[in-house]
Enzyme design. Sequence first.
Site, mmCIF file in Angstrom:
data_model
loop_
_atom_site.group_PDB
_atom_site.id
_atom_site.type_symbol
_atom_site.label_atom_id
_atom_site.label_comp_id
_atom_site.label_asym_id
_atom_site.label_seq_id
_atom_site.Cartn_x
_atom_site.Cartn_y
_atom_site.Cartn_z
ATOM 1 N N ALA A 9 26.168 -6.045 -21.449
ATOM 2 C CA ALA A 9 27.235 -5.940 -20.435
ATOM 3 C C ALA A 9 27.222 -4.569 -19.786
ATOM 4 O O ALA A 9 28.261 -4.012 -19.449
ATOM 5 C CB ALA A 9 28.587 -6.242 -21.080
ATOM 6 N N ARG A 15 26.075 -4.859 -5.843
ATOM 7 C CA ARG A 15 26.297 -5.678 -4.648
ATOM 8 C C ARG A 15 27.681 -6.340 -4.656
ATOM 9 O O ARG A 15 28.110 -6.888 -3.649
ATOM 10 C CB ARG A 15 25.177 -6.693 -4.492
ATOM 11 C CG ARG A 15 23.863 -5.998 -4.066
ATOM 12 C CD ARG A 15 22.634 -6.795 -4.422
ATOM 13 N NE ARG A 15 22.610 -8.058 -3.718
ATOM 14 C CZ ARG A 15 21.819 -9.079 -4.057
ATOM 15 N NH1 ARG A 15 20.997 -8.963 -5.102
ATOM 16 N NH2 ARG A 15 21.840 -10.190 -3.372
ATOM 17 N N THR A 83 16.613 -4.743 -20.271
ATOM 18 C CA THR A 83 17.245 -5.524 -21.335
ATOM 19 C C THR A 83 16.732 -5.129 -22.719
ATOM 20 O O THR A 83 17.491 -5.109 -23.691
ATOM 21 C CB THR A 83 16.992 -7.031 -21.118
ATOM 22 O OG1 THR A 83 15.581 -7.214 -20.872
ATOM 23 C CG2 THR A 83 17.760 -7.554 -19.916
ATOM 24 N N ASN A 174 13.880 -19.825 -18.422
ATOM 25 C CA ASN A 174 14.513 -18.936 -19.384
ATOM 26 C C ASN A 174 15.948 -18.666 -18.939
ATOM 27 O O ASN A 174 16.182 -18.222 -17.818
ATOM 28 C CB ASN A 174 13.711 -17.618 -19.432
ATOM 29 C CG ASN A 174 14.378 -16.576 -20.297
ATOM 30 O OD1 ASN A 174 15.234 -16.880 -21.119
ATOM 31 N ND2 ASN A 174 13.942 -15.323 -20.114
ATOM 32 N N ASN A 232 25.026 -12.221 -8.297
ATOM 33 C CA ASN A 232 24.653 -10.859 -7.913
ATOM 34 C C ASN A 232 25.590 -10.228 -6.898
ATOM 35 O O ASN A 232 25.610 -9.025 -6.736
ATOM 36 C CB ASN A 232 23.235 -10.851 -7.333
ATOM 37 C CG ASN A 232 22.224 -11.070 -8.433
ATOM 38 O OD1 ASN A 232 22.358 -10.513 -9.512
ATOM 39 N ND2 ASN A 232 21.237 -11.906 -8.160
ATOM 40 N N ARG A 337 60.648 -16.071 -15.975
ATOM 41 C CA ARG A 337 59.924 -14.908 -16.483
ATOM 42 C C ARG A 337 59.782 -14.986 -18.002
ATOM 43 O O ARG A 337 60.316 -15.910 -18.637
ATOM 44 C CB ARG A 337 60.621 -13.634 -16.000
ATOM 45 C CG ARG A 337 60.446 -13.493 -14.466
ATOM 46 C CD ARG A 337 61.219 -12.341 -13.902
ATOM 47 N NE ARG A 337 60.832 -11.099 -14.543
ATOM 48 C CZ ARG A 337 61.595 -10.010 -14.594
ATOM 49 N NH1 ARG A 337 62.793 -10.035 -14.030
ATOM 50 N NH2 ARG A 337 61.167 -8.926 -15.202
#
Lengths: 471, 471, 471
Positions: A9, A15, A83, A174, A232, A337
């Site tokens: 992560a 972008r 990675t 993959n 992306n 609420r």
Amino acid sequence: MSNNVIILAGGQGKRMKINSPKALCNVVGEPMLEWVMSACENAGLDEICIVKGFAGEQIDAYVEKRTSKAKVSTVLQAERLGTGHAVMMAEKFLRANADGNTLVLCGDAPFIDAATIEGALKLHMQKNCGVTVVTSVVEDATGYGRVIRTKHGISGIVEHKDCNADQLSVKEINSGCYWFKTSDLLEVLFEIKPNNSQGEYYLTDCVELMINKGKAADAFISLNPNVALGANDRHGLLKLNDIARMEIINRWLDEGIEFTCLDGVSVGRNVIIGRGTRIEAGTELRGNTVIGEDCVIGRNCILENTVIGNGVSLNNVQAYNAVVDDNAKIGPFVQLRPDSHVCKGVKIGDFVEIKNSTIGEGTSVSHLTYVGDSDVGSNVNFGCGVATANYDGEKKFRTVIEDNAFIGCNTNLVAPVCIGKGAYTAAGSTITGDVPADALAIERGQAVIKEDYAKKKLAVRTKKFEDAHKG
Amino acid sequence: MSNNVIILAGGQGKRMKINSPKALCNVVGEPMLEWVMSACENAGLDEICIVKGFAGEQIDAYVEKRTSKAKVSTVLQAERLGTGHAVMMAEKFLRANADGNTLVLCGDAPFIDAATIEGALKLHMQKNCGVTVVTSVVEDATGYGRVIRTKHGISGIVEHKDCNADQLSVKEINSGCYWFKTSDLLEVLFEIKPNNSQGEYYLTDCVELMINKGKAADAFISLNPNVALGANDRHGLLKLNDIARMEIINRWLDEGIEFTCLDGVSVGRNVIIGRGTRIEAGTELRGNTVIGEDCVIGRNCILENTVIGNGVSLNNVQAYNAVVDDNAKIGPFVQLRPDSHVCKGVKIGDFVEIKNSTIGEGTSVSHLTYVGDSDVGSNVNFGCGVATANYDGEKKFRTVIEDNAFIGCNTNLVAPVCIGKGAYTAAGSTITGDVPADALAIERGQAVIKEDYAKKKLAVRTKKFEDAHKG
Amino acid sequence: MSNNVIILAGGQGKRMKINSPKALCNVVGEPMLEWVMSACENAGLDEICIVKGFAGEQIDAYVEKRTSKAKVSTVLQAERLGTGHAVMMAEKFLRANADGNTLVLCGDAPFIDAATIEGALKLHMQKNCGVTVVTSVVEDATGYGRVIRTKHGISGIVEHKDCNADQLSVKEINSGCYWFKTSDLLEVLFEIKPNNSQGEYYLTDCVELMINKGKAADAFISLNPNVALGANDRHGLLKLNDIARMEIINRWLDEGIEFTCLDGVSVGRNVIIGRGTRIEAGTELRGNTVIGEDCVIGRNCILENTVIGNGVSLNNVQAYNAVVDDNAKIGPFVQLRPDSHVCKGVKIGDFVEIKNSTIGEGTSVSHLTYVGDSDVGSNVNFGCGVATANYDGEKKFRTVIEDNAFIGCNTNLVAPVCIGKGAYTAAGSTITGDVPADALAIERGQAVIKEDYAKKKLAVRTKKFEDAHKG
């Protein structure tokens, strides 16, 4: 032996043009990381190690806030070198769990599911693999790495740009999700080299290294067609939202839930809806909301972590961490609420806010009323414009209204105060002390009529009115 | 030398079934004529002459109301005798600007853009053309006039129905937008004849006449695929709305704005949105609205000419010509009417209207309150149901509430009135005179408790309640 | 001779997962049965016999509640043994009408229309047929029974699974709707046998039996492409909703109604909309709503059985069985409850509820007000927070407010009460008795100022405020 997971992560998603980790971008109201973490937890994995990078403190903050079933830790990937490099950062985590298997997956591919994780692990263990790649068979594999199968397993993963003609025709891709035998992974992880145009360490190189060392490698085809999907940019993220949104709605259509128009409808993946219920346009159901049977929810409701009974009717209601019991009828234009409990058969009309209060069975709150920090009995009638003055500028106090009380229009109930059983308050009264059962409390000034007061004023208004209607 | 524009806006659009000029039909909240006029102004054109016809007085009214950068005039085409005839009506305008170039385009083809106008003018002047046709290359040219190119320019425009097989295969179409050398146009304009089945004067005939006289004619291909689009009926108009709406939203997706569900989302073309902001379903942003960074806007907000700071959260808020500063949190069910200024960190809850007022920093207006014509300081707390009585039937007056004041529930503030710094008003009070700083103002009648008043009434209500719950 | 109809409505629709007859599932806000019944009534059929089965009491309840033009009866099909068996249950109905013709159709195929029913009957009678099948010509006939034509009529209906290659290519399908000569139907109905894998009595077998007996059989091709459509599950039902919704909207686009964004827009099939009116996103028009010309309706309005004049502007208004006259301007966030009549030029602002009241011409109800059971004259001005206290816990009473009256903020009008012409009520007054014309009524307590009361309190709040802004 333990089976654990490393979630990657670290990416920013430039972008997306945000200053947050990409894995914290939302899909149907939850960060992609949340989708991935809960899939891992649902698959029974015990420990999660998140490799954070860009704005890693946001990942830490998220993890801290979250109630996790698994034990969760984070490690920092200070530089973004691929990675393989990301997994290297988790070396300590790997070594601590070296007797088991480690799942590695992407925190920004949200649609991984527990069945896939479990199925892949089963195959992985049955075949005693060094690595098992989770794959997906897709119509258009353009851009994806192809998984090349052999008689006994796989021979490797070939990136799209490196494929020959035969390999290009392969439709098994993959997903970026792998089960490793942890000890085998540790054996090869630090041997991978950044020998590529990006100068990055690729985790996929571990697969080849393992095969070269004679480890078994196989691939598990997920039945989930979306398992490899990521985004992306904002267009892609919107697409993920659309996919997830329609998948959840289709699931509830299967269950017999009535949707008459899907525009603006959004149902969180953990929401539960009972049969015979209709969800109308513009309605958003968030978090752990549970809705009973034969309800009508909508239009334009927002329910967050709210529990709704059977036969409830909501019209343009927003409710947050509230409970509504059977056959209540609420709206339009109402907010419940947190910590509101609306009991059976209650009627709440328009422009009403309930906060941190119980509204007893059969009670009616018809219009323009605020009930806060109150314990209201059953069969109480609220006139229009009632306000519980629960805050004196220093502290908040509770108001108690007992069964069968009748609260007149524009009554102020200055807490702490108790209106006894069956008591009345007269319209326009400000009640600062307790009212005994069956009594009428009235606070009223002197009434005066000033004759002919308005004649002059009227002339001005009449002229204005006429001027306005001339044009 | 001047470069000016004639906009043809005489048509009714009968198939729209309206009693207005077609050019005044809306696309994403603005008349098509507005789209065209602003494109011309953005391209730096100095004078606009609009040829009006059907319901021309509506065009005049629109022009008068509009704040125009260019000098704008209108001329009437009393009879509808074609595009050439329409331009003839502007003879005086042409003659006054005879030393320059004149753009002629349709007021009901809204997607013309400044870059196209400028690019075409550049080509027009470089090549010293008599006429330069703005064209578009489209997949399906059916129904459009084809532009026939030669080595040095174009040989003419052939209407679809007059095309031979070769011409039919041409994908370059006439957008209906032309740059003319004004003097050349004047030379041929009055030579065109209504020799066609419609008996109309076609402006395209000028192109042929010019070429016959040896003037250069060329075509400029616009990169804008929608440049020629118009609408003949409500279906077509809806399609233009859809195209424009998605184009604007896609532009903001490119900029990193988060949209989770596009249903009911509409963003005006002049709206500006800051990074990290999320726009939720059902939200409409109109006019010159500007939104800062990291906001959450929606669901179901309408913002018109409103300026929103950073980190603002709006939920079902309608705001018109208002200003909201950083980190304010507003809604649900709130209206900010014109000239409202909500300062930093203000919290506004449900069923609140603000009108022509300033709400100071950190102030809280929680529920069911109307603040009109008021100057409210910082850190003020409004109870529920507060009303500023700003109108006495003749005039409107202002209310002043100074910093740290505490306004009790259901207080009436009868303007003109001033609540001093840190002063309190007791719940249910009607305040008609100024309250000094730090004082408590209380207006309260006599409180009376009438014992056992309600016993008989209760019997009636209990019976009703039971009857209602029998069924 | 009479022409009547049997509607088959016995099915449950298990895959809908409801405990109701499938024919009561809604399409654009009305049960499918309603669509079918009204088509039959619009075609002038006099008597309707509904064959009920699963949860038949719900059919009875629906019929009882409905205002029917035709005479309607129901019969029970206790066991579900096929369409032929269902019609047998109506034997008594058939025998009582044996001199005429009987239409048989499905209560869950909602898109049958009067023109089809009438056209088929005309053919049926002209050709003196025993049976006339209503058919539809479709692109993809998969799954449907094919109608096999001969020179003089039809030779039968072949189920998809029984078709030979020639028959499979037939695109004319059985819609499941038939006209029978009633006496001919009675002749063959009880001869059909459940000789099929389902063990059911098929009504289509009657067609073959009739042909064998030498009766004429023909087919009427409906121009309505949706005539045969039904739904087996919630997905299918949603699709029917979508089809119907778009068909209605397209009809109104043809009529020149402006729709700028269709998201969340739903228009009931009996709604009427005047020219020049714009319907905005999120708006639902139900029942017999009628809207005049040049109105703006939306966003997010719900109008049910409501009549709107010309030039009306509604913004986030919900109205039920109400009437709004010309040029009224209402919203946002308003509810008009049944029997509200809003007269010409009235302005209603935000957070207002009107119930069972008349609001006279030019009157203004700006904010946070409830007007119930009241007769309000013209040019009345309501301040903010006015409440009509129309209910004393036992009975409801009416309030009368005469022309030109001025009702101050947070006034309570305790009914029965009359505010005379031009009279004023002071802000915060509770009015319990009539106010004469032109008078000012004021009910006010003693006003007290307690100096320095708030100093200590302020310290606490200031600290809180600072703490809140530290983080």
